[in-house]
Design an enzyme around this catalytic site. Sequence first.
Site, mmCIF file in Angstrom:
data_model
loop_
_atom_site.group_PDB
_atom_site.id
_atom_site.type_symbol
_atom_site.label_atom_id
_atom_site.label_comp_id
_atom_site.label_asym_id
_atom_site.label_seq_id
_atom_site.Cartn_x
_atom_site.Cartn_y
_atom_site.Cartn_z
ATOM 1 N N ARG A 98 0.830 -1.225 0.000
ATOM 2 C CA ARG A 98 0.000 0.000 0.000
ATOM 3 C C ARG A 98 0.855 1.261 0.000
ATOM 4 N NH1 ARG A 98 -2.449 1.575 5.878
ATOM 5 N NH2 ARG A 98 -0.579 1.195 7.082
ATOM 6 N N HIS A 168 -9.145 -2.377 2.300
ATOM 7 C CA HIS A 168 -9.403 -1.557 3.508
ATOM 8 C C HIS A 168 -10.273 -0.359 3.096
ATOM 9 C CE1 HIS A 168 -8.581 0.840 7.063
ATOM 10 N NE2 HIS A 168 -7.690 0.000 7.528
ATOM 11 N N ASP A 211 -13.409 -0.829 16.134
ATOM 12 C CA ASP A 211 -12.359 -1.508 15.364
ATOM 13 C C ASP A 211 -12.559 -3.007 15.616
ATOM 14 O OD1 ASP A 211 -10.138 -2.287 13.987
ATOM 15 O OD2 ASP A 211 -8.694 -1.093 15.134
ATOM 16 N N GLU A 269 -14.367 -3.437 5.529
ATOM 17 C CA GLU A 269 -13.213 -3.979 4.812
ATOM 18 C C GLU A 269 -13.414 -5.458 4.492
ATOM 19 O OE1 GLU A 269 -9.747 -2.952 7.197
ATOM 20 O OE2 GLU A 269 -10.837 -1.260 8.034
#
Length: 299
Positions: A98, A168, A211, A269
């Site tokens: 990434r 993501h 999360d 995601e």
Amino acid sequence: MNIDLAHDHRAIASRVDLVEGAGGLPMLNVTNDLAEARISLHAGQVLAFRPRDADPVLWVSEHAYYAEGKAIKGGIPICWPWFGPHPEPGKPGHGFVRNRLWQLRSVESLLSGETLIRLGMRSNEETLAIWPHRFDLELMIVVGTGLKLCLTTRNDNDYPLQISQAFHTYFQVGEVEQVAVRGLEGCHYQDKVAGGEHEQEGPVTISGEVDRIYQGSEEQEIDDQSTGRRIKLRATGSHSCVVWNPWIDKAKAMKDFGDEEYHNMICVETANAGADSVTISPGQTYQLGVNISVEPHGA
Ligand code: TA6
């Protein structure tokens, strides 16, 4: 470079321009009759997608870094070949693809009116120094009324390869407190904020930092009641789904994320993460895919 691909008597046309984007990074602007998109070759990252006459689907931070070696906060970062922190100190979080340049392998205008872009990366001395395994990675991106992504990992070693990975994806929402994520009801999740394993009751809503790695979900829907828009995700090769919003304190702690920006984004995601890792036999491939579609306001 301008590639005009009008090759069908129904006058289906795609236009793909390679431009110098923010920070001087090479980016593709894709326009066809169905949609438009922007794709960064740095990170192999879709940064923008908007079906014709619709609002932008993806969110990108106004404070994102656009620089070689850095991850861009927003769009669809590719986490690979590991998701989250690496157990060894000094290895980059969410893997190493990434924040480096991908190759543009091909651009095609499909009879459906969609545009197909293929990006790739192959192991080399630099990647072997970070992760000592040979691979070929290819990302197919199809830009149409929806956005389709397929990430193919080929194991170029003579032993099995274990990876975790994710798209993501940062989605644009009107107000995250008025969002319900459906499709995760009854799924077990690992709570990375409060700790522990839990079972999801009802849709996921956001009123604080979230999360979580959910297991056992392949289809989700982001129901944004502040705009009336619903975004649907249909995954293949994925049995886990991560939901993330940093909320107030974590937003303030990140330099590439504005203090108030948490209101307008949610990450849902498409992953192989947590208990859902993947082992690929020598010479074999594994495909992680997602189809993202949008149901407009009031549909
Ligand atoms: O997918 C959620 C997550 O792993 C969070 O823990 C959060 O830190 C986020 O990704 C963003 O990570 P980044 O390294 O891009 O800041």
